[in-house]
Scaffold this motif. Structure first.
Motif, PDB file in Angstrom:
ATOM      1  N   UNK A  76      19.428   9.376   1.125  1.00 51.62           N
ATOM      2  CA  UNK A  76      19.598   8.993   2.520  1.00 51.62           C
ATOM      3  C   UNK A  76      19.805   7.502   2.713  1.00 51.62           C
ATOM      4  N   UNK A  77      20.017   6.760   1.630  1.00 51.55           N
ATOM      5  CA  UNK A  77      20.195   5.320   1.729  1.00 51.55           C
ATOM      6  C   UNK A  77      18.911   4.580   1.400  1.00 51.55           C
ATOM      7  N   UNK A  78      17.873   4.787   2.198  1.00 49.31           N
ATOM      8  CA  UNK A  78      16.579   4.138   1.937  1.00 49.31           C
ATOM      9  C   UNK A  78      15.650   5.027   1.120  1.00 49.31           C
TER      10      UNK A  78
ATOM     11  N   UNK B  76       8.518   9.043   0.621  1.00 49.76           N
ATOM     12  CA  UNK B  76       7.941   8.803   1.949  1.00 49.76           C
ATOM     13  C   UNK B  76       7.513   7.350   2.048  1.00 49.76           C
ATOM     14  N   UNK B  77       8.202   6.601   2.884  1.00 50.75           N
ATOM     15  CA  UNK B  77       7.827   5.208   3.129  1.00 50.75           C
ATOM     16  C   UNK B  77       6.600   5.187   4.038  1.00 50.75           C
ATOM     17  N   UNK B  78       5.570   4.497   3.614  1.00 57.15           N
ATOM     18  CA  UNK B  78       4.351   4.411   4.419  1.00 57.15           C
ATOM     19  C   UNK B  78       4.512   3.366   5.511  1.00 57.15           C
ATOM     20  N   UNK B  79       3.972   3.671   6.665  1.00 58.14           N
ATOM     21  CA  UNK B  79       3.995   2.733   7.782  1.00 58.14           C
ATOM     22  C   UNK B  79       2.930   1.656   7.559  1.00 58.14           C
ATOM     23  N   UNK B  80       3.068   0.544   8.255  1.00 59.08           N
ATOM     24  CA  UNK B  80       2.139  -0.572   8.099  1.00 59.08           C
ATOM     25  C   UNK B  80       0.688  -0.135   8.341  1.00 59.08           C
ATOM     26  N   UNK B  81       0.445   0.608   9.414  1.00 58.23           N
ATOM     27  CA  UNK B  81      -0.911   1.064   9.719  1.00 58.23           C
ATOM     28  C   UNK B  81      -1.464   1.991   8.641  1.00 58.23           C
TER      29      UNK B  81
ATOM     30  N   UNK C 123      -4.814   1.282   6.389  1.00 55.40           N
ATOM     31  CA  UNK C 123      -5.928   2.227   6.264  1.00 55.40           C
ATOM     32  C   UNK C 123      -6.179   2.608   4.808  1.00 55.40           C
ATOM     33  N   UNK C 124      -5.122   2.718   4.017  1.00 61.82           N
ATOM     34  CA  UNK C 124      -5.271   3.094   2.613  1.00 61.82           C
ATOM     35  C   UNK C 124      -5.730   1.920   1.750  1.00 61.82           C
ATOM     36  N   UNK C 125      -5.420   0.705   2.170  1.00 65.20           N
ATOM     37  CA  UNK C 125      -5.803  -0.482   1.400  1.00 65.20           C
ATOM     38  C   UNK C 125      -5.186  -0.466   0.015  1.00 65.20           C
ATOM     39  N   UNK C 126      -5.987  -0.765  -1.008  1.00 67.90           N
ATOM     40  CA  UNK C 126      -5.442  -0.834  -2.364  1.00 67.90           C
ATOM     41  C   UNK C 126      -5.150   0.541  -2.964  1.00 67.90           C
ATOM     42  N   UNK C 127      -5.459   1.612  -2.238  1.00 63.33           N
ATOM     43  CA  UNK C 127      -5.084   2.957  -2.691  1.00 63.33           C
ATOM     44  C   UNK C 127      -3.619   3.273  -2.374  1.00 63.33           C
ATOM     45  N   UNK C 128      -2.981   2.440  -1.544  1.00 64.70           N
ATOM     46  CA  UNK C 128      -1.582   2.675  -1.155  1.00 64.70           C
ATOM     47  C   UNK C 128      -0.637   2.290  -2.286  1.00 64.70           C
ATOM     48  N   UNK C 129       0.388   3.109  -2.528  1.00 63.09           N
ATOM     49  CA  UNK C 129       1.390   2.719  -3.521  1.00 63.09           C
ATOM     50  C   UNK C 129       2.169   1.494  -3.045  1.00 63.09           C
ATOM     51  N   UNK C 130       2.666   0.704  -3.988  1.00 62.79           N
ATOM     52  CA  UNK C 130       3.464  -0.481  -3.638  1.00 62.79           C
ATOM     53  C   UNK C 130       4.780  -0.078  -2.972  1.00 62.79           C
ATOM     54  N   UNK C 131       5.390   0.968  -3.465  1.00 62.62           N
ATOM     55  CA  UNK C 131       6.642   1.478  -2.906  1.00 62.62           C
ATOM     56  C   UNK C 131       6.380   2.753  -2.137  1.00 62.62           C
TER      57      UNK C 131
END
Length: 127
Positions: free
Chosen positions: A22-24, A39-44, A48-56
């Motif tokens: 889809x491009x992105x 799935x791109x994660x939103x800023x919020x 909330x996930x903190x360091x558990x969030x993937x970088x990409x």
């Protein structure tokens, strides 16, 4: 540890699976039905996930029902997680870089199984 190349290889090895760019983000479908997607994660969500969030992006996966989501998150909380709305639907997110290839192989195949037509499920069962 797994990589997005592993995700792509596993998904495209399944009968009838195709990749859609889809491009992105990319998704993997069987027929017109997505079974896995970036799935791109939103800023919020990242906050909330903190360091558990993937970088990409995270890997979104279809599941058989919300109970499977709970089981995956409970069994492998460092790999599988949800964000608002995901726990209510039969979908789970995965942190690809923290997963073993075996984790992804099983989860992607199960996601495909939930979306594939019977004739393709029978083809996979015959392998």
């Amino acid at each position: 540890m797994a990589s997005w190349d592993d995700v792509r290889r596993i998904a495209l090895d399944l009968p009838g699976a195709v990749e859609e760019d889809g491009g992105r983000t990319r998704s993997w479908r069987v027929g017109s039905r997505a079974f896995a997607w970036e799935r791109l994660l939103r800023r919020g969500e990242r906050e909330r996930l903190g360091d558990r969030a993937p970088q990409g992006p995270a890997l979104g996966l279809r599941t058989a029902d919300p109970g499977v989501v709970d089981a995956l998150v409970a069994a492998r909380p460092g790999v599988f997680f949800t964000v608002a709305g995901y726990g209510l639907h039969p979908m789970v997110l995965a942190h690809v870089e923290r997963a073993d290839v075996e984790d992804l192989d099983e989860a992607i195949t199960e996601a495909w199984w939930c979306r594939a037509p019977r004739r393709l499920r029978e083809e996979l069962g015959g392998r």
